[in-house]
Write an enzyme that holds these catalytic residues in place. Structure first.
Site, mmCIF file in Angstrom:
data_model
loop_
_atom_site.group_PDB
_atom_site.id
_atom_site.type_symbol
_atom_site.label_atom_id
_atom_site.label_comp_id
_atom_site.label_asym_id
_atom_site.label_seq_id
_atom_site.Cartn_x
_atom_site.Cartn_y
_atom_site.Cartn_z
ATOM 1 N N ASP A 5 -11.493 -31.039 29.797
ATOM 2 C CA ASP A 5 -12.568 -31.520 30.668
ATOM 3 C C ASP A 5 -13.950 -31.398 30.055
ATOM 4 O O ASP A 5 -14.835 -32.199 30.338
ATOM 5 C CB ASP A 5 -12.535 -30.780 32.003
ATOM 6 N N ASP A 63 -14.148 -26.397 26.928
ATOM 7 C CA ASP A 63 -13.057 -25.430 26.902
ATOM 8 C C ASP A 63 -11.748 -26.150 26.600
ATOM 9 O O ASP A 63 -11.739 -27.327 26.260
ATOM 10 C CB ASP A 63 -12.988 -24.668 28.239
ATOM 11 N N TYR A 100 -13.008 -25.720 39.484
ATOM 12 C CA TYR A 100 -13.134 -27.012 40.139
ATOM 13 C C TYR A 100 -12.623 -26.926 41.578
ATOM 14 O O TYR A 100 -11.623 -27.543 41.932
ATOM 15 C CB TYR A 100 -12.381 -28.098 39.358
ATOM 16 N N GLU A 116 -23.498 -27.804 27.807
ATOM 17 C CA GLU A 116 -22.092 -28.206 27.885
ATOM 18 C C GLU A 116 -22.003 -29.643 28.382
ATOM 19 O O GLU A 116 -22.766 -30.065 29.248
ATOM 20 C CB GLU A 116 -21.291 -27.283 28.808
#
Length: 536
Positions: A92, A95, A244, A493
């Protein structure tokens, strides 16, 4: 001239020369900055780079035509412990976990971008790459949907993954897989995955009809499962909750899936579902000022509104409810335009839409897409947008706001920084991304462990050895400030759903550069900005 006078003369002369030098450098800097600001963005180049980013996020066995050469195969045993093949899909962000909910939203938005702007993407020579990006995700969803009432929702554990700083090719962290099923429901992830597969089925309808039919079959099964066994997926998959969580619940995803299935099948039952559940699921009651991987209401409301704009006569029986959807869609758009009496979206001093400090660019990018799409459909229907402050807004103003957000992303901002990595002369160099921040596996195959990655790579001040081209980072704060540091994950990120919503808007804006326009296009301002009906 005595020595003291000579010294004083030379000192003053030196000061004068230094002053002249400083003034010259200032003039050069300002001139360069002015040239940089006046140079129009290259939307076609940005589009190509945005699609390249998805190849850097691939998990699984990489194909022979993989263009991101610093990546290699990874996650080849995913699902093995559970006796299922879960190899593939996307990581995603920075990571190495495969989270199903944001992955599905990524594919839905990539598909919507192609549905609206496939012609422009093809004109830019990027349609094959767009289709590959979508199919990499849908191939994985087919694998993950192992039974009509079983969907594998996640591979990997965020807690253990975040203790490690490893390339995906070196992973030693847990690859535990998690599912939703009859006993552990997940209507939100089932609905979003159904939406992704339904939207993708439209994309592949002409070029790969068999695959399109297969996707539609899975989408219908997943929607039925999600609707019949209702429940939030993060109550069933605890490992997703800290990363999430489904804050909005599952109502928006079920409405979202129903509307995409209606678009894919033209079956009245799916539209009736969206109409019958409009109020109870929040579609016509929630006035929202953001659109994201979790909160889909603005997207749902936009889709429903487009049904009226595109074919009002066909949808006359549902007009009353669809008009309510439209009122909420226009509340969102007017909030972005700062034309509501009450709720509006904040902006930074530089003009960026600002929702929250963590990964704010996702909201600016998704807003730009909805503004672009709504603008084009308003234009085609020869209609305007009504805001609560009494203003009637033409489609060109929506497109101008979308353009301003994309231009900010590409460098037209107070810092002169492109937040799309690899685009322009100045962009983030220390993206919070494991693979990009460590020596490429294909050149340095020596194993890098968890702590070794942190000790030797995460804390380095040097730029990342690999450029994560096309990644849209989290972006600046509410005052346009940005720290290019790996540890500053809220700003540095990047996530797949940031770039996914940007792809369609870049394609739309690329038509401004090429002059690609339909017969009924018209010039709406002096910068040669066109409002055009989008079609494939």
């Amino acid at each position: 001239m005595n020595s003291a006078a000579m010294f004083a003369f030379l000192r003053h002369r030196r000061s004068a020369l230094l002053l002249l030098l400083h003034l010259h450098l200032l003039f050069v800097t300002l001139a360069a900055a002015s040239r940089s600001r006046s140079q129009p963005p290259d939307y076609g180049e940005a589009l190509a780079k945005s699609l390249l980013y998805f190849e850097a996020q691939r998990s699984g066995h990489l194909p022979h035509n993989q263009r991101v050469a610093w990546r290699d195969h990874s996650g080849l045993a995913d699902g093995l412990e559970q006796g299922v093949d879960l190899v593939g899909g996307y990581y995603d962000a920075g990571d190495n976990v495969k989270f199903g909910l944001p992955m599905a939203f990524t594919v839905t938005m990539l598909s919507w971008g192609v549905i609206e702007y496939g012609r422009q993407i093809a004109a830019a020579g990027e349609l094959p790459h767009a289709l590959e990006a979508i199919k990499w995700g849908t191939d994985y969803f087919i694998k993950a949907h192992t039974h009509p009432n079983v969907l594998w929702a996640q591979v990997g554990d965020g807690d253990t993954d975040h203790y490690c700083w490893q390339r995906p090719e070196d992973m030693t962290t847990s690859r535990q897989a998690y599912k939703v099923d009859e006993d552990n429901p997940g209507s939100d992830i089932a609905g979003e995955t159904a939406a992704a597969m339904a939207a993708a089925s439209i994309v592949f309808r002409e070029t790969n009809p068999h695959y399109s039919h297969l996707l539609l079959h899975h989408a219908q099964q997943l929607f039925e499962f999600g609707d019949r066994r209702r429940g939030k997926y993060d109550a069933s998959v605890a490992a997703a909750k800290g990363y999430y969580p489904s804050v909005s619940g599952y109502g928006d995803e079920l409405l979202w899936a129903a509307l995409w299935l209606y678009k894919a099948t033209d079956r009245a039952s799916y539209l009736e579902y969206a109409v019958d559940n409009a109020a109870s699921f929040g579609g016509t009651t929630w006035a929202i000022a953001e659109f994201s991987w979790d909160i889909k209401f603005a997207g749902v409301q936009t889709l429903a509104s487009m049904l009226l704009m595109d074919d009002g006569e066909k949808h006359e029986p549902q007009r009353r409810i669809l008009e309510r959807y439209r009122a909420k869609a226009e509340h969102y758009l007017c909030a972005c335009l700062n034309k509501n009496n009450a709720t509006n979206v904040r902006r930074t001093p530089g003009g960026l839409l600002y929702v929250r400090k963590w990964n704010n660019m996702q909201y600016a990018s998704s807003a730009a897409f909805l503004l672009s799409v709504y603008s084009d459909h308003l234009q085609a229907a020869d209609q305007t947008l009504g805001c609560s402050n009494g203003e009637q807004v033409g489609p060109e103003e929506l497109l101008l706001l979308a353009k301003s957000q994309v231009d900010y992303i590409l460098g037209d901002n107070p810092r002169g920084t492109s937040y799309l990595v690899g685009y322009g002369d100045k962009y983030p160099l220390r993206v919070h991304h494991r693979g990009a921040s460590i020596a490429p596996y294909r050149k340095s195959k020596g194993f890098i462990g968890c702590t070794q990655g942190y000790d030797n790579w995460f804390g380095r001040r040097d730029p990342n050895p690999n450029v994560l081209v096309g990644a849209l980072v989290g972006g600046p704060d509410d005052m346009d400030r940005f720290r290019d540091e790996r540890k500053n994950f809220m700003q540095t990120e990047a996530c797949t759903y940031n770039t996914a919503t940007l792809v369609g808007t870049l394609a739309r804006l690329s038509s401004l550069e090429s002059g690609d326009a339909d017969d009924d296009d018209e010039v709406v301002d002096s910068s040669n900005l066109y409002s055009s009906r989008a079609s494939i």
